[in-house]
Design an enzyme around this catalytic site. Structure first.
Site, PDB file in Angstrom:
ATOM      1  N   CYS A 141      18.776  28.518  17.497  1.00 16.85           N
ATOM      2  CA  CYS A 141      20.011  27.778  17.171  1.00 16.85           C
ATOM      3  C   CYS A 141      19.670  26.297  17.238  1.00 16.85           C
ATOM      4  CB  CYS A 141      21.128  28.142  18.140  1.00 16.85           C
ATOM      5  SG  CYS A 141      21.459  29.920  18.273  1.00 16.85           S
ATOM      6  N   ALA A 143      19.991  23.352  15.129  1.00 16.07           N
ATOM      7  CA  ALA A 143      20.650  22.124  14.687  1.00 16.07           C
ATOM      8  C   ALA A 143      21.494  21.520  15.821  1.00 16.07           C
ATOM      9  CB  ALA A 143      21.519  22.419  13.473  1.00 16.07           C
ATOM     10  N   ARG A 240      29.284  36.896  22.263  1.00 16.94           N
ATOM     11  CA  ARG A 240      28.327  36.381  21.275  1.00 16.94           C
ATOM     12  C   ARG A 240      27.025  35.960  21.948  1.00 16.94           C
ATOM     13  NH1 ARG A 240      30.496  31.336  18.144  1.00 16.94           N
ATOM     14  NH2 ARG A 240      30.273  30.461  20.239  1.00 16.94           N
ATOM     15  N   CYS A 263      24.681  24.055  27.576  1.00 13.47           N
ATOM     16  CA  CYS A 263      25.196  22.815  28.177  1.00 13.47           C
ATOM     17  C   CYS A 263      26.525  23.142  28.858  1.00 13.47           C
ATOM     18  CB  CYS A 263      25.343  21.710  27.138  1.00 13.47           C
ATOM     19  SG  CYS A 263      26.353  22.147  25.712  1.00 13.47           S
TER      20      CYS A 263
END
Length: 338
Positions: A141, A143, A240, A263
């Site tokens: 993941c 970007a 997810r 984060c």
């Protein structure tokens, strides 16, 4: 697991004190109750006060194009006051900036001499992932590109970094950074990371999985996160995240390392996710970090009524009130031959 099953397991009922503190600081009450379970009342107040402080951006020198000291000198001449990050000496915290130019519009930035990170904590996962390693890396993941470009730099522009993301506008930002920083060893793919095992005819010794999360550790940057994620939303995110971690592990070579990071300071998105996946398969385990950059905190082994696998204590936690950075959690997982 279904969203409803996860919701029932992670649900927290806020008490009166949590509701009172939530009203004072503008949070959803369940969030405050969770902080109290993790930290106690006194440290909860310290965390909330830390979230009220502003963070200062960090620039990471693109050492493939310029020496850190030369960049430091050039930006200092423009009026920037910089402070070296001790455990990442090619990076500098921006203490003060001139009225013009901004840190993201200097000639040096446009030439690709540095990347602007929101906070030094975001440097940690990449450093841990490729410590002592040379080889291809998958960023599931990727970007907008902070970790992918950092890894490409740490690999000295050699080998390949496969940088995947699902969101097109974020991919455009990633590609822009790659071109600006003249990084020729990054391969960009566009896919839901959960589908990558069926799309990539390749396995990796190093994978970084910075999953889409609540961002609960970044409240000092985005105050809307105080009320953005309700417990039902959190349950959907956790589902997810479990699926993404499972898929990432399917792409991991035996004895390789996968760095799972968020984060977020929410145990539901970190120790809970990793524990659930460990319970579902018998070929993975959490390992200690290969290097210690500073005196970070250890992962949780329990939270409220939840018990995690004992090895979650090997995970890394960065707390705003203890470490002066955004909240970040990292778990390092290896695939074993059993």
């Amino acid at each position: 697991m279904s969203n409803d099953e996860i919701y029932r397991e992670i649900f927290v009922e806020p008490g009166e004190l949590a509701k009172k503190i939530a009203g004072e600081y503008g949070y959803l009450p369940y969030m405050i109750q969770r902080y109290m379970y993790m930290l106690g009342v006194n440290d909860t107040y310290k965390l909330l006060e830390a979230f009220e402080k502003q963070v200062k951006p960090v620039i990471r020198t693109n050492t493939l194009l310029v020496e850190p000291r030369k960049l430091y000198s050039r930006l200092s001449d423009l009026g920037f006051i910089l402070e070296e990050i001790r455990w990442a000496p090619y990076s500098f915290r921006v203490i003060e900036s001139p009225d013009s130019p901004t840190i993201g519009s200097t000639h040096e930035y446009l030439k690709g001499y540095y990347y602007v990170h929101r906070d030094p904590a975001t440097l940690i996962p990449s450093i841990i992932l490729v410590h002592g390693f040379r080889g291809d890396v998958l960023d599931c993941c990727a970007a907008p590109g902070g970790k992918a470009t950092h890894i490409a730099q740490l690999l000295n522009g050699e080998y390949h970094v496969y940088a995947n993301d699902l969101v097109l506008y974020r991919l455009r930002a990633l590609i822009g950074h790659i071109l600006r920083m003249k990084l020729g060893n990054i391969i960009v793919t566009w896919s839901d990371a959960r589908k990558l095992p069926s799309l990539l005819n390749k396995r990796f010794e190093r994978i970084i999985l910075d999953v889409p999360c609540s961002g609960e550790g970044t409240i000092m940057i985005d105050k809307t996160r105080k009320t953005k994620t309700r417990q039902s939303d959190l349950a959907r995110m956790v589902k997810r995240e479990i699926e993404l971690l499972w898929s990432g592990l399917e792409l991991l070579e035996y004895d390789g390392l996968l760095v799972y990071t968020t984060c977020s300071i929410a145990p539901e998105e970190n120790e809970y996710v990793v524990s659930k996946v460990i319970e579902l398969r018998n070929d993975i385990e959490i390992v200690d970090p290969p290097v210690k950059l500073f005196n970070w905190s250890r992962g949780l082994t329990s939270f409220h009524r939840l018990k995690f696998v004992e090895t979650t204590s090997r995970c890394i936690r960065v707390w705003p009130h203890l470490h002066g950075m955004i909240g970040l959690t990292i778990c390092i997982i290896t695939k074993t031959r059993r």
